[in-house]
Every structure is written in C-alpha cells, then in structure tokens.
Design an enzyme around this catalytic site. Structure first.
Site, short mmCIF file in Angstrom:
data_model
loop_
_atom_site.label_atom_id
_atom_site.label_comp_id
_atom_site.label_asym_id
_atom_site.label_seq_id
_atom_site.Cartn_x
_atom_site.Cartn_y
_atom_site.Cartn_z
N CYS A 116 82.19 154.58 -60.01
CA CYS A 116 80.70 154.99 -59.98
C CYS A 116 80.15 154.18 -61.22
CB CYS A 116 80.10 156.20 -59.80
SG CYS A 116 80.70 157.06 -58.30
N HIS A 256 72.92 157.49 -63.35
CA HIS A 256 73.54 157.48 -62.23
C HIS A 256 73.33 158.51 -61.52
CE1 HIS A 256 76.78 157.29 -59.22
NE2 HIS A 256 77.24 158.20 -59.70
N ASN A 286 74.71 159.95 -53.70
CA ASN A 286 75.39 159.22 -55.00
C ASN A 286 76.00 158.00 -54.03
OD1 ASN A 286 77.23 158.12 -56.38
ND2 ASN A 286 78.52 159.94 -57.07
N1 COA Z 1 78.55 173.75 -48.33
C1 COA Z 1 78.76 174.88 -48.35
N2 COA Z 1 79.75 175.58 -49.25
C2 COA Z 1 80.46 174.46 -50.10
C3 COA Z 1 80.10 173.20 -49.71
C4 COA Z 1 79.36 172.82 -49.13
N3 COA Z 1 78.93 171.43 -48.57
N4 COA Z 1 81.17 172.69 -50.48
C5 COA Z 1 81.67 173.47 -51.33
N5 COA Z 1 81.30 174.81 -50.93
C6 COA Z 1 81.78 176.20 -51.50
C7 COA Z 1 83.02 175.99 -51.94
O1 COA Z 1 83.85 176.08 -51.04
C8 COA Z 1 83.30 177.25 -52.83
O2 COA Z 1 83.25 178.32 -51.98
P1 COA Z 1 84.46 179.59 -52.50
O3 COA Z 1 83.63 180.02 -53.64
O4 COA Z 1 84.19 180.38 -51.56
O5 COA Z 1 85.56 179.00 -52.99
C9 COA Z 1 81.83 177.37 -53.39
O6 COA Z 1 80.80 176.58 -52.37
C10 COA Z 1 81.53 176.96 -54.80
O7 COA Z 1 81.93 175.62 -54.73
P2 COA Z 1 82.25 175.01 -56.11
O8 COA Z 1 83.10 173.77 -56.10
O9 COA Z 1 82.50 175.95 -57.40
O10 COA Z 1 80.68 174.49 -56.33
P3 COA Z 1 79.96 173.64 -57.63
O11 COA Z 1 78.73 174.51 -57.95
O12 COA Z 1 80.79 173.27 -58.51
O13 COA Z 1 79.38 172.76 -56.78
C11 COA Z 1 79.48 170.11 -56.44
C12 COA Z 1 80.24 171.48 -56.01
C13 COA Z 1 80.81 169.23 -55.73
C14 COA Z 1 78.46 169.86 -56.06
C15 COA Z 1 79.71 170.00 -57.98
O14 COA Z 1 81.11 170.43 -58.44
C16 COA Z 1 79.53 168.64 -58.28
O15 COA Z 1 78.44 168.00 -58.00
N6 COA Z 1 80.36 167.84 -59.12
C17 COA Z 1 80.42 166.47 -59.48
C18 COA Z 1 80.70 165.78 -58.40
C19 COA Z 1 80.26 164.31 -58.56
O16 COA Z 1 79.24 164.03 -59.18
N7 COA Z 1 81.11 163.29 -58.32
C20 COA Z 1 80.91 162.09 -58.22
C21 COA Z 1 81.20 161.46 -59.71
S1 COA Z 1 80.69 159.61 -59.93
#
Ligand code: COA
Length: 330
Positions: A116, A256, A286
């Site tokens: 990215c 970004h 994204n």
């Molecule tokens: N809908 C509902 N629940 C979801 C879900 C969705 N789309 N995706 C994940 N969950 C659940 C998980 O399974 C987890 O459940 P559990 O607690 O029962 O295991 C719970 O939500 C929390 O998951 P977690 O990964 O801790 O959530 P988070 O607050 O970290 O948010 C992201 C997840 C992916 C949104 C966040 O980590 C993020 O934005 N990371 C950066 C990603 C990014 O920018 N990548 C590109 C870089 S260029």
C-alpha cells in the site's frame, strides 16, 4: 551543493469502478454487520471492479485524466511508473501495458511493488528522475484491483479493501515549490504480517495452495494496526522536520486510507484537527497504492489545497513499508 530541478505534481486523475458494494451487501455474504465495520474501520462502502476489468484498465483511465489535467500529450511522457500489488500479470509489467494503451511512444515503463506504500515509493522515485535533470515528464500511477486477491469468506480482510486508481504527472515547477522532503522506510521482518503467501517463487500456486486460499491476501490485523499507528505519525513528523518545517506548518494531511481509527491516531500525534486531514475511507475503503492519489485528487477538486499550502502525504503497508512526502503546492 549540486543544482537540482524543483519537481512537483502538475496534473492528477483517478478512476473508480462503478460498482458500489455497501456494508449492507456484505452482510448478505459473510457474518458481519454494518455497525461493526463502521465502528472498527470507518468504511461504509467500497468500489469493486468487474470480473473482466484488470488493474491496467483502471490505471489507463486515471492516467488519461491526469494527462488532460496537466495539459500533457502522451508522446511528451518520458517514463511511466505503476505502483501496484495487483498487476495484470506476473510479467509483462502493468506499466508496459499502460504505456501501450496510452500511446506514450517515447516513454520507458516499469512496475514498482511496495504494498500500500507503492504510490509513495513511486512518487519519490519518479521525482528523482526529474529533479536530477534526466527526464522532463514522469507519469506516476497507483492502481489496484485488490478485490481479486481477497478471500471473500474471510470477514477480517474482505471488508477492508476496494479497487481504484490514481495518477499524477510530475514536471519541473517554480523554485521553492513542489517536493520539499521525502522519507521511505522498510522493516522486512514484518513481511508475514501482511502477505499473499502463494503464487511467487517461494510457493508456486498448485491445487493445494488454491484449496487453502493461500493465493489470497492474509493479514494479522492487530499487529498491522499497531505498526500503522506508530509509523504514520512518526513518518509525517520526520518528513516535516526534513523539510525544515514544524507540524504547525502543515496545511493538509493526506494519509493512506486504511482505517479511520489509524488516521485519527496519526492526526492526534501530529496535533492536527481533523479539518486538516483528508478522509474518504468511508466511501472507498483501502484502495492500497491508489488511496493517496485518489484522496489528493479529491482534495484538489474540493478546493482544499491552495497555492503555497504545505501538503503532507503518508503511506504504509505490506513489506512492512512506509513513506512520506511534503509538497508545497505551486
Ligand atoms: N465483522 C464482525 N466481526 C468481525 C469481523 C467482521 N468483519 N472481522 C473480525 N471480527 C471479529 C473477530 O473475529 C474477533 O472476534 P473474537 O473476539 O470473537 O475472536 C473480533 O471481531 C475482534 O477482532 P479484532 O481483530 O481484535 O478486531 P480489531 O478491533 O483489531 O479490528 C481490524 C480488526 C482488521 C479492523 C483492525 O485490526 C485493523 O484495521 N487493522 C489494520 C488493517 C489494515 O489497515 N491493513 C492494511 C494495511 S495497508
């Protein structure tokens, strides 16, 4: 000090696929809710390319618009750099296909891979050709059809991304304007945190990799989140310092567009109020290396960038990689 040519962006263009996929539509495909996606990411909808639409198709349209806005003819382009993590093919380079489609008969062309952060790397690379006096006109494109690499059954990744392309034309600009400073970073030890495991020389695709969806994007969301919050603020502060400016001198911050929470954390770190931050992650998700030029185009069209403004752009992504530039708008 050797003399250098001041380089800046003289034209911008974008292309977004027509198809809008809302969070509500995703609710019908995977176990998720609009509320969860909006609360955790700020994303409400994203654009998804048609099955027959490839990355070069979006890149060509964005590039045509950028050339028109710059008043530059295709045969005036000396070099095309396409930053993409989702090329049309392993080879030939997507940039070569774009060069042909645009009719840029005098241009060299190559792809650049930095996840990215690709657009930031391409912008800095393209600028050096102009600032060194070697080339007059460079076309830099960030283009992705990342939807084609997503596992649409993995709710933790497929909700985050969208397709699109953004292009800029680089040329000489008046002295004391254009690119003031740049900064590129890499920490390859974090590579496994965000990757497409199969399809390269390490793990060529076969029936087993396809069955295990190893040809799709895999991510450790929590770790990438922590990395992103740290580097966005740090990279912006670093590049502002390199430009001899203070954070109070930032007129517009174009980060970004991955997650509103990451953007807000970076803005807080920089002491910036959100009215100085460009946000469109709600509408496009994204779009990987296309996100910064798409946001830049929106900022210009809506009049948020004025002559003399200091604009800071920051990217981060797979690699792990990150990069930032400061530009004084001419
Ligand atoms: N809908 C509902 N629940 C979801 C879900 C969705 N789309 N995706 C994940 N969950 C659940 C998980 O399974 C987890 O459940 P559990 O607690 O029962 O295991 C719970 O939500 C929390 O998951 P977690 O990964 O801790 O959530 P988070 O607050 O970290 O948010 C992201 C997840 C992916 C949104 C966040 O980590 C993020 O934005 N990371 C950066 C990603 C990014 O920018 N990548 C590109 C870089 S260029």
């Amino acid at each position: 000090m050797p003399d250098f040519v001041p380089v800046g962006i003289v034209g911008v263009g974008t292309c977004l696929p027509e198809r809008v996929v809302t969070n509500k539509e995703l609710e019908t495909m995977i176990e998720t809710t609009d509320e969860w996606i909006v609360n955790r990411t700020g994303i409400r909808e994203r654009r998804i390319a048609r099955s027959e639409e490839a990355t070069s198709d979006l890149a060509v349209q964005a590039a045509r618009r950028a050339l028109t806005s710059a008043g530059v003819e295709p045969d005036e382009v000396d070099l095309i750099i396409v930053a993409t993590a989702t090329p049309d093919h392993v080879f030939p380079a997507t940039a070569s296909l774009v060069q042909d489609q645009l009719g840029c008969s005098k241009a060299g062309a190559f792809d650049l891979s930095a996840g990215c952060t690709g657009f930031m790397y391409a912008l800095v690379s393209g600028s050096t050709f102009v600032s060194g006096g070697n080339l007059g006109t460079v076309l830099v494109i960030g283009a992705e059809t990342i939807s084609k690499m997503l596992n649409w059954k993995d709710r933790s990744t497929c909700i985050l991304f969208g397709d699109g392309a953004g292009a800029v034309v680089l040329r000489e600009v008046p002295r004391s304007t254009g690119l003031l400073a740049s900064y590129l970073g890499s920490d390859g030890s974090g590579g496994p945190l965000l990757q497409v495991p199969a399809g390269g020389s390490r793990m060529p695709n076969c029936h087993q990799t396809l069955d295990a969806s190893l040809h799709c994007l895999h991510m450790n969301g929590r770790e990438v989140y922590r990395f992103a919050v740290r580097v966005m603020g740090d990279a912006a502060l670093d590049v502002v310092k390199r430009a001899g400016l203070n954070k109070e001198d930032i007129d517009l911050f174009i980060p970004h567009q991955a997650n509103i929470r990451i953007i807000e954390a970076a803005a807080k770190r920089l002491g910036l109020s959100m009215d100085k931050v460009l946000v469109n992650v709600d509408r496009y998700g994204n779009t990987s290396s296309a996100s910064v030029p798409i946001a830049l185009d929106e900022a210009l069209r809506s009049g948020r960038i004025k002559s003399g403004n200091n604009v800071v752009m920051v990217g981060f992504g797979a690699g792990l990689s990150w990069g930032a530039v400061v530009m004084k708008w001419q």
